[in-house]
Design a protein around this motif. Structure first.
Motif, PDB file in Angstrom:
ATOM      1  N   SER A   1     -61.772 -10.900 -73.483  1.00  0.00           N
ATOM      2  CA  SER A   1     -62.778 -11.206 -74.498  1.00  0.00           C
ATOM      3  C   SER A   1     -62.282 -12.287 -75.456  1.00  0.00           C
ATOM      4  O   SER A   1     -63.039 -13.195 -75.821  1.00  0.00           O
ATOM      5  CB  SER A   1     -63.121  -9.931 -75.277  1.00  0.00           C
TER       6      SER A   1
ATOM      7  N   SER B   1     -78.998  -5.850 -73.769  1.00  0.00           N
ATOM      8  CA  SER B   1     -77.915  -5.462 -74.668  1.00  0.00           C
ATOM      9  C   SER B   1     -77.097  -6.700 -74.995  1.00  0.00           C
ATOM     10  O   SER B   1     -77.182  -7.726 -74.292  1.00  0.00           O
ATOM     11  CB  SER B   1     -77.023  -4.419 -73.995  1.00  0.00           C
TER      12      SER B   1
ATOM     13  N   ARG C   1     -74.040  -7.283 -74.404  1.00  0.00           N
ATOM     14  CA  ARG C   1     -73.165  -7.592 -73.263  1.00  0.00           C
ATOM     15  C   ARG C   1     -73.923  -8.348 -72.173  1.00  0.00           C
ATOM     16  O   ARG C   1     -73.450  -9.372 -71.663  1.00  0.00           O
ATOM     17  CB  ARG C   1     -72.583  -6.293 -72.717  1.00  0.00           C
TER      18      ARG C   1
ATOM     19  N   ALA D   1     -75.197 -11.831 -73.340  1.00  0.00           N
ATOM     20  CA  ALA D   1     -74.137 -12.843 -73.317  1.00  0.00           C
ATOM     21  C   ALA D   1     -73.874 -13.326 -71.893  1.00  0.00           C
ATOM     22  O   ALA D   1     -73.659 -14.518 -71.659  1.00  0.00           O
ATOM     23  CB  ALA D   1     -72.865 -12.274 -73.925  1.00  0.00           C
ATOM     24  N   ALA D   2     -73.908 -12.409 -70.936  1.00  0.00           N
ATOM     25  CA  ALA D   2     -73.655 -12.783 -69.538  1.00  0.00           C
ATOM     26  C   ALA D   2     -74.720 -13.724 -69.006  1.00  0.00           C
ATOM     27  O   ALA D   2     -74.429 -14.664 -68.252  1.00  0.00           O
ATOM     28  CB  ALA D   2     -73.572 -11.529 -68.670  1.00  0.00           C
TER      29      ALA D   2
ATOM     30  N   THR E   1     -80.090 -11.546 -77.546  1.00  0.00           N
ATOM     31  CA  THR E   1     -80.016 -10.094 -77.585  1.00  0.00           C
ATOM     32  C   THR E   1     -81.394  -9.533 -77.899  1.00  0.00           C
ATOM     33  O   THR E   1     -82.068  -9.997 -78.808  1.00  0.00           O
ATOM     34  CB  THR E   1     -79.015  -9.623 -78.659  1.00  0.00           C
TER      35      THR E   1
ATOM     36  N   ARG F   1     -65.914  -9.873 -63.984  1.00  0.00           N
ATOM     37  CA  ARG F   1     -65.014  -9.181 -64.902  1.00  0.00           C
ATOM     38  C   ARG F   1     -64.873  -7.732 -64.432  1.00  0.00           C
ATOM     39  O   ARG F   1     -65.864  -7.045 -64.207  1.00  0.00           O
ATOM     40  CB  ARG F   1     -65.549  -9.209 -66.330  1.00  0.00           C
TER      41      ARG F   1
ATOM     42  N   LEU G   1     -68.681  -6.424 -63.837  1.00  0.00           N
ATOM     43  CA  LEU G   1     -69.806  -7.246 -64.272  1.00  0.00           C
ATOM     44  C   LEU G   1     -69.725  -8.590 -63.562  1.00  0.00           C
ATOM     45  O   LEU G   1     -68.752  -9.329 -63.713  1.00  0.00           O
ATOM     46  CB  LEU G   1     -69.790  -7.446 -65.788  1.00  0.00           C
TER      47      LEU G   1
ATOM     48  N   ASP H   1     -74.279  -5.266 -63.131  1.00  0.00           N
ATOM     49  CA  ASP H   1     -73.402  -4.407 -63.919  1.00  0.00           C
ATOM     50  C   ASP H   1     -73.192  -3.127 -63.120  1.00  0.00           C
ATOM     51  O   ASP H   1     -74.126  -2.341 -62.937  1.00  0.00           O
ATOM     52  CB  ASP H   1     -74.057  -4.097 -65.271  1.00  0.00           C
TER      53      ASP H   1
END
Length: 244
Positions: free
Chosen positions: A27, A116, A118, A121-122, A127, A187, A213, A228
């Motif tokens: 991160s 979400s 997460r 961002a991907a 958001t 990831r 992910l 995910d």
């Protein structure tokens, strides 16, 4: 590196701290808190920061080096290389399986969800954006559950995708929308299982799961799909399914 070995290292329940260090450093590199070309903090500094043993820190750094995040330099330490990119043809079997599920994966359902932080961002989305999500149950040959995956499609493709298509969503999106999957970002980490995951995956001991992910990007490096996944480490069939 075989997924069996990576899975044992990342998801080893005997050392959840190991996965915590890996995810934290990934991160920080992603957010450029550790810029490409900079030296990573020393083993002693990381040991003190994470309040763990030096051997745990070394294992985390070894994993990151093998995955291409870091490079060791004699007498200096470890230099940040940035997030590694994997080509679609060179993906490990687990990633190809998650992107193009075969008879071991069954579609549980699809619905619109709020992105979400997460997943946003991907996929480079805001958001809270409305995304199409398709949930799959991954099973072994004897139909025992070994994992779950959720596929998220970017807002631009939400109304142009049929999740019941054969052969996986990536080839379908390429054919239907004229998009070429150019590369992926992956990831891998580990965490404690949720109560729902314990029930769904019939977890008994060492209730930790591996998490994966995967983000698929087009030729312009724009992400259009993310997977995910949560993978059980209790089924012996897992290594047979995911290892090359």
């Amino acid at each position: 590196m075989r997924f069996a070995a990576v899975f044992r290292e990342v998801a080893a329940a005997v050392s959840p701290k190991y996965a915590e260090i890996v995810v934290a450093l990934q991160s920080r590199i992603d957010r450029e808190l550790y810029a490409v070309g900079e030296l990573l903090p020393s083993e002693a500094q990381l040991t003190e920061e994470f309040r763990t043993s030096r051997s745990t820190v070394v294992r985390a750094l070894r994993y990151l080096r093998r995955q291409g995040w870091l490079r060791g330099v004699q007498g200096k330490g470890r230099i940040v290389l940035g997030r590694p990119a994997a080509s679609l043809t060179a993906l490990p079997l687990r990633a190809r399986y998650l992107l193009q599920p075969d008879q071991r994966a069954s579609l549980v359902g699809e619905r619109r969800v709020v992105a979400s932080p997460r997943i946003a961002a991907a996929l480079n989305q805001a958001t809270g954006a409305s995304l199409l999500a398709a949930r799959y149950l991954l099973t072994a040959d004897d139909s025992r559950p070994v994992g779950m995956s959720t596929v998220f499609v970017s807002t631009a493709l939400t109304d142009k995708v049929d999740v019941s298509c054969d052969g996986g969503l990536v080839p379908y999106i390429e054919r239907r929308n004229g998009i070429t999957a150019h590369r992926v970002i992956e990831r891998v980490g580990a965490r404690a299982a949720t109560e729902a995951e314990i029930v769904t995956l019939a977890l008994r001991e060492r209730r930790h799961v591996a998490v994966c992910l995967i983000t698929v990007l087009d030729a312009a490096s724009s992400p259009f799909l993310a997977v995910d996944a949560v993978l059980s480490r209790e089924s012996p069939d897992l290594l047979a399914i995911y290892d090359l």
